[in-house]
Design an enzyme around this catalytic site. Structure first.
Site, short mmCIF file in Angstrom:
data_model
loop_
_atom_site.label_atom_id
_atom_site.label_comp_id
_atom_site.label_asym_id
_atom_site.label_seq_id
_atom_site.Cartn_x
_atom_site.Cartn_y
_atom_site.Cartn_z
N ALA A 1 5.05 -7.15 -20.29
CA ALA A 1 3.67 -6.39 -19.57
C ALA A 1 2.35 -7.55 -20.05
O ALA A 1 1.68 -7.43 -18.96
CB ALA A 1 3.00 -4.85 -20.68
N ARG B 1 20.05 9.04 -21.12
CA ARG B 1 21.05 8.12 -22.31
C ARG B 1 20.69 9.66 -23.58
O ARG B 1 21.70 9.43 -24.32
CB ARG B 1 19.60 7.27 -22.53
CG ARG B 1 19.55 6.36 -21.78
CD ARG B 1 18.67 4.68 -21.98
NE ARG B 1 19.33 3.32 -21.57
CZ ARG B 1 18.08 2.67 -20.76
NH1 ARG B 1 17.52 2.61 -21.61
NH2 ARG B 1 19.27 1.15 -20.41
#
Lengths: 484, 484
Positions: free
Chosen positions: A35, A315
């Site tokens: 990022a 997940r």
């Protein structure tokens, strides 16, 4: 001793207390992962002078040890492969996994700009991607592209090269100490410790860097911060391992909260269900588990030898199912599945994390399973594969999957590790950090795992890099165009 | 105009900025609901001078509109009724509903001291309880005692009377404006607005009250604060009603976060599954739904006429199941169930929230159900009741329940409302507020819905009052015994 820092528990870090600014940039980026590096490139390209601050000795942060998979919806590669996908479909997959907690406007940004961000990384940064499209749990269709070497380092290397080419400055071993605000409350710079060494945290010297346009928080998650994470989820004590580097800690998040950033979804902490208790950190097991077992194989309970879950569920569902069993479960695939996947699992085998067995009964005996029960579980599962319909858990059967009948068989033990912190500071669609009262904090932007809201209660695999690139780009452009 | 408040967005509220203290108490309690009034009584009885600050015109806050049910494990009444219960069992019920996110030490306090707190309210405060023990969703056994008039006001009235008897001062229309810290970071007082009127928020005058031993935050939840709650869960827009008073807002929580209290579980916001879309607020439907339908009856989908969930599951499970259907579901019971429950549902019927039908098919036609499907659903459910085993959803069949065959039949529409915010500031077992770095904040205590961690991801019905009394008592004693 610096009295500014000594007194920080009782007073805000205000510009009026800054003795002098050692230097000035338009934009200061905190953190040199996916990022932050993305934000730095975009801020520079939008005309800003930029410096990147990184606490460790080298750039890459936690990103560099990721597997380099990025989700993008509606690409020409998908079209060529006959995969019908769209930003809308990715948006709804992300919201479904996030159990509706996601901030819709942020998910919309990520899904809509996913392909643009992927192509930017490939064509502008020059990231080499493998010629394959994978489907991970919770995604309706295959839409994951994996960087060469199956490693985030491939992407980081290209980002660092681009920053050098653009002549953007990066300072490693430089630790954020405080966000500094001017009299109006706008973030106008940072206090840092130069020459920081994590082994002796008081090393180095304090410096003040003014940011005339904006500060971008791209400091990642807190998966390795046991103190902070157990406040949010007391189960995640030091006895639970993490796939993160030991430096994925909360100090920058705490600093943002100190200046009244709105915390979002901090207690939603993702466990990686594909992790092995037989190695430290991320390791080599997950490639076998995530790309082979979950796709083509099955997970069985060590006590009943029965399947426990739709192996391609998100997940959280898979990790919770394993935790519910209370002991490491066994992930199983056969040689055809390994071949179909196109992946090498040699490293996992060499380390002894992935085991090879000439027969199912040899496998069962090794793990202490009831071999008759195991044989019946696999037979039943094979029936679902042949029928292309999982009558037990509704797992989508991948078209090229075949029954598990081809020795050798491969297996690994599965036990979740802390992988991703969905929570962080609130941002809006322009990557501005939102405060406790719902207003943008002037001069402060954030992107990537430091933020909350994009992934809601549960992040889908391969959506983190998309998030980092999409919001890194937005943050870089937003900060660069802030009025000085 | 007060410059202290004008500048509060950029600077902490520090003692050095307080022009003078208008008055001084040992302990200042913020909020006059169950937790705050309890804390005030205990702080007084521990020898402290105490003042209670309440923003509204009358004490009671959101507590006064609750149904006054309190869980206590291992009472002599349970023993007489042949109910085997223990603090350990209550602890494990709370952890299970909380999905393991609860802070174990806090749950331990609540469960262990539940009976003591209940008896304190009955014998010391003189709260009259009805002669019945109810079992709510998620509880393994009946352990809920309900105050007379099925109303929290019965408890509040006794608390207020006790405070008068003890000569403890209470200030209504007094709004918290800021927590004030001394040079060491310890909370040493509050800034308040005296004569506050929520209809003209700038009315009144500012005062500073010094607290020599401690400030207790007992300000409740933020269920009615649309801005704050949508940051945590964007689904909960103004289109979702709440059972709370309109004044259950986040300003005190925000103030605690501003001085760096650790936020815990803010995005876990409980919806009441027993609410009716046919009336505003908490209303009269929940008594029928929670005490009769969920116990003895069933909930059917308006589209399939099938059951949708174990009606005695925890609130999150039931509310999520209704939301998943996407339209209000129908809760059904018969006259025998109403009789068995011992409750009057006249007010719900008068309001038209609960409807009365002479036959199941009349009921089905009223709600547009498929009557054949409904008949088969009820017949199947009745079989489970007779067999004392719910083969469909595993609902525990209450011993005195019988098949639903006795007209008239009663029904109501069910659509969730925001009911309780599980999140808040972190506390330890001494009710001290914990800061972002994991340390107790000197001089600051909290109890009740303002705190996070006791209930984890989901609060069980009737555990809120237990929480308020147990931690209110702890907070009062802790603050009173803090060194001045």
């Amino acid at each position: 001793m610096n009295t500014l820092f000594e007194s920080e528990t009782r007073t805000a870090t205000l510009e009026e207390h800054v003795p002098y600014w050692h230097e000035t940039y338009d934009v200061v980026v905190i953190g040199a992962g996916f990022a932050g590096l993305t934000a730095a490139i975009e801020a520079h390209n939008a005309g800003a002078s930029v410096v990147v601050i990184e606490k460790m000795k080298a750039p890459g942060g936690n990103s560099i040890i990721s597997d380099g998979g990025i989700a993008a919806a509606g690409t020409s590669m998908q079209e060529k492969a006959g995969i019908a996908d769209s930003a809308e479909l990715m948006y709804s997959d992300m919201l479904k996994a996030g159990m509706g907690l996601n901030h819709p406007a942020l998910v919309r940004e990520v899904a809509t700009h996913s392909t643009e961000a992927f192509l930017w990384s490939r064509d502008y940064l020059g990231v080499p991607y493998m010629d394959r499209i994978d489907q991970f749990g919770g995604h309706t269709v295959p839409r994951c592209y994996t960087a060469e070497n199956v490693s985030g380092s491939t992407i980081i290397r290209c980002q660092v090269a681009k920053l050098r080419e653009l002549d953007v400055e990066m300072r490693t071993q430089t630790m954020l100490k405080g966000l500094i605000r001017d009299a109006s409350g706008t973030v106008c710079g940072v206090a840092v410790r130069d020459g920081y060494n994590h082994k002796s945290p008081h090393s180095g010297t304090d410096r003040f860097i003014k940011a005339t346009r904006g500060v971008i928080l791209a400091t990642g998650g807190f998966g390795a911060d046991v103190s902070f994470r157990t406040a949010q989820d007391p189960r995640l004590s030091e006895e639970i391992d993490t796939t993160n580097t030991p430096f994925a800690t909360a100090e920058a998040l705490i600093e943002a909260l100190r200046i009244q950033a709105m915390p979002v979804h901090l207690s939603h902490i993702q466990l990686g269900p594909w992790a092995s208790p037989d190695e430290k950190g991320f390791g080599d097991g997950p490639r076998f588990a995530d790309y082979i077992v979950f796709q083509y194989g099955l997970i069985v309970s060590p006590t009943t030898s029965a399947r426990i879950v739709n192996e391609l569920a998100d997940r959280k569902t898979v990790a919770d199912a394993i935790l519910e069993v209370g002991r490491p479960c066994i992930g199983i695939a056969d040689s055809k599945a390994v071949e179909q996947s196109g992946w090498s699992i040699d490293r996992g085998i060499e380390k002894g994390v992935v085991k090879v067995f000439s027969s199912l009964s040899e496998l069962g005996s090794h793990y202490g399973l009831d071999n008759a029960a195991l044989a019946s579980t696999v037979e039943r599962f094979n029936g679902f594969v042949e029928a292309k319909a999982d009558a037990e858990f509704g797992k989508p059967i991948i078209s090229e999957a075949g029954p598990l009948t081809n020795p050798p068989f491969f297996a690994m033990r599965l036990w979740p590790k802390v992988h991703h912190t969905m929570g962080g500071v609130q941002i809006n669609a322009s990557a501005q950090v939102i405060d406790l009262k719902g207003y943008p904090t002037g001069g402060l932007y954030a992107a990537g795992e430091a933020t909350g809201g994009v992934h809601g209660a549960c992040r889908l695999g391969s959506c983190a890099i998309t998030d980092c690139l999409v919001f890194g780009r937005i943050a870089g452009r937003s900060a660069a165009t802030e009025k000085p």
